[in-house]
Design an enzyme around this catalytic site. Structure first.
Site, mmCIF file in Angstrom:
data_model
loop_
_atom_site.group_PDB
_atom_site.id
_atom_site.type_symbol
_atom_site.label_atom_id
_atom_site.label_comp_id
_atom_site.label_asym_id
_atom_site.label_seq_id
_atom_site.Cartn_x
_atom_site.Cartn_y
_atom_site.Cartn_z
ATOM 1 N N HIS A 1 3.752 7.116 3.779
ATOM 2 C CA HIS A 1 4.727 6.019 3.661
ATOM 3 C C HIS A 1 4.354 5.085 2.513
ATOM 4 O O HIS A 1 3.242 5.147 1.990
ATOM 5 C CB HIS A 1 4.864 5.233 4.984
ATOM 6 C CG HIS A 1 3.643 4.516 5.458
ATOM 7 N ND1 HIS A 1 2.698 5.090 6.281
ATOM 8 C CD2 HIS A 1 3.196 3.265 5.217
ATOM 9 C CE1 HIS A 1 1.749 4.210 6.549
ATOM 10 N NE2 HIS A 1 2.016 3.110 5.920
ATOM 11 N N HIS B 1 0.839 -1.220 0.000
ATOM 12 C CA HIS B 1 0.000 0.000 0.000
ATOM 13 C C HIS B 1 0.868 1.261 0.000
ATOM 14 O O HIS B 1 2.037 1.226 0.376
ATOM 15 C CB HIS B 1 -0.986 0.029 1.177
ATOM 16 C CG HIS B 1 -0.385 0.006 2.551
ATOM 17 N ND1 HIS B 1 -0.113 -1.163 3.230
ATOM 18 C CD2 HIS B 1 0.008 1.014 3.366
ATOM 19 C CE1 HIS B 1 0.398 -0.863 4.415
ATOM 20 N NE2 HIS B 1 0.481 0.440 4.536
ATOM 21 N N GLU C 1 7.596 1.120 5.082
ATOM 22 C CA GLU C 1 7.021 0.061 5.922
ATOM 23 C C GLU C 1 7.248 -1.267 5.216
ATOM 24 O O GLU C 1 7.161 -1.328 3.978
ATOM 25 C CB GLU C 1 5.516 0.300 6.120
ATOM 26 C CG GLU C 1 4.815 -0.774 6.949
ATOM 27 C CD GLU C 1 3.316 -0.539 7.096
ATOM 28 O OE1 GLU C 1 2.761 0.390 6.495
ATOM 29 O OE2 GLU C 1 2.677 -1.311 7.836
#
Ligand SMILES: CC[C@H](C(=O)O)C(=O)SCCNC(=O)CCNC(=O)[C@H](O)C(C)(C)COP(=O)(O)OP(=O)(O)OC[C@H]1O[C@@H](n2cnc3c(N)ncnc32)[C@H](O)[C@@H]1OP(=O)(O)O
Ligand SMILES: [Co+2]
Length: 134
Positions: free
Chosen positions: A79, A7, A130
């Protein structure tokens, strides 16, 4: 090490308003809000053909995105999340390469109930990274 992009995350000041914009203006499929008190955020996921967009707003005191939103009051790209097959192995090799694994360096369970880690933005060209084990 890196698999798919799981994502792209956008921090927003008002999750309900952002969800409505994505749903009504962009015609997107938006999940129900998910409170993640252990991460200090509430999130929704915009489901796309090839990845997801995570919209997130602060939850509670000391949210890790509060300072980001003070600097970016209208919101902004927060992020990028890459998938990895083995997050412990990834963390070890990243630490060996001198990258900073944030928090206590141990994976936490993220929004998808999978182990996640974060890498310092200063080590990756101003981008918070991440990693999610899939
Ligand atoms: C896990 C649940 C969910 C999921 O997908 O499953 C999530 O993704 S939850 C997402 C929210 N959680 C986190 O972001 C955890 C990791 N983040 C942190 O530990 C902090 O946000 C940190 C350390 C990245 C920044 O903390 P803070 O803003 O309080 O520190 P500074 O203000 O000192 O920032 C240091 C330096 O980094 C720049 N910065 C901060 N955030 C970002 C960002 N998102 N992207 C790029 N750069 C960022 C900040 O501007 C400072 O730069 P400087 O030049 O020194 O001003
Ligand atoms: Co995320």
């Amino acid at each position: 090490m890196l698999g798919r992009v799981n994502h792209i995350a956008i921090a927003v000041p008002d999750l309900e308003a952002a969800s409505t914009t994505y749903r009504d203006t962009l015609g997107a499929r938006v999940s129900a809000p998910q409170a993640l008190p252990e991460h200090g955020v509430t999130v929704v996921f915009v489901e796309l053909a090839n990845t997801k967009v995570e919209l997130l707003e602060p939850l509670g005191e000391g949210s890790p995105i509060a300072a980001f939103l003070e600097k970016n009051p209208a919101g902004g790209m927060h992020h990028i999340c890459y998938e990895v097959a083995d997050i412990a192995e990834a963390a070890e090799s990243l630490k060996a390469a001198g990258a900073r694994v944030l928090g206590d360096g141990k994976p936490k369970i993220g929004a998808h109930r999978k182990p996640v880690l974060f890498l310092h933005p200063k080590d990756f060209f101003g981008t918070l990274v991440e990693l999610e084990e899939v």
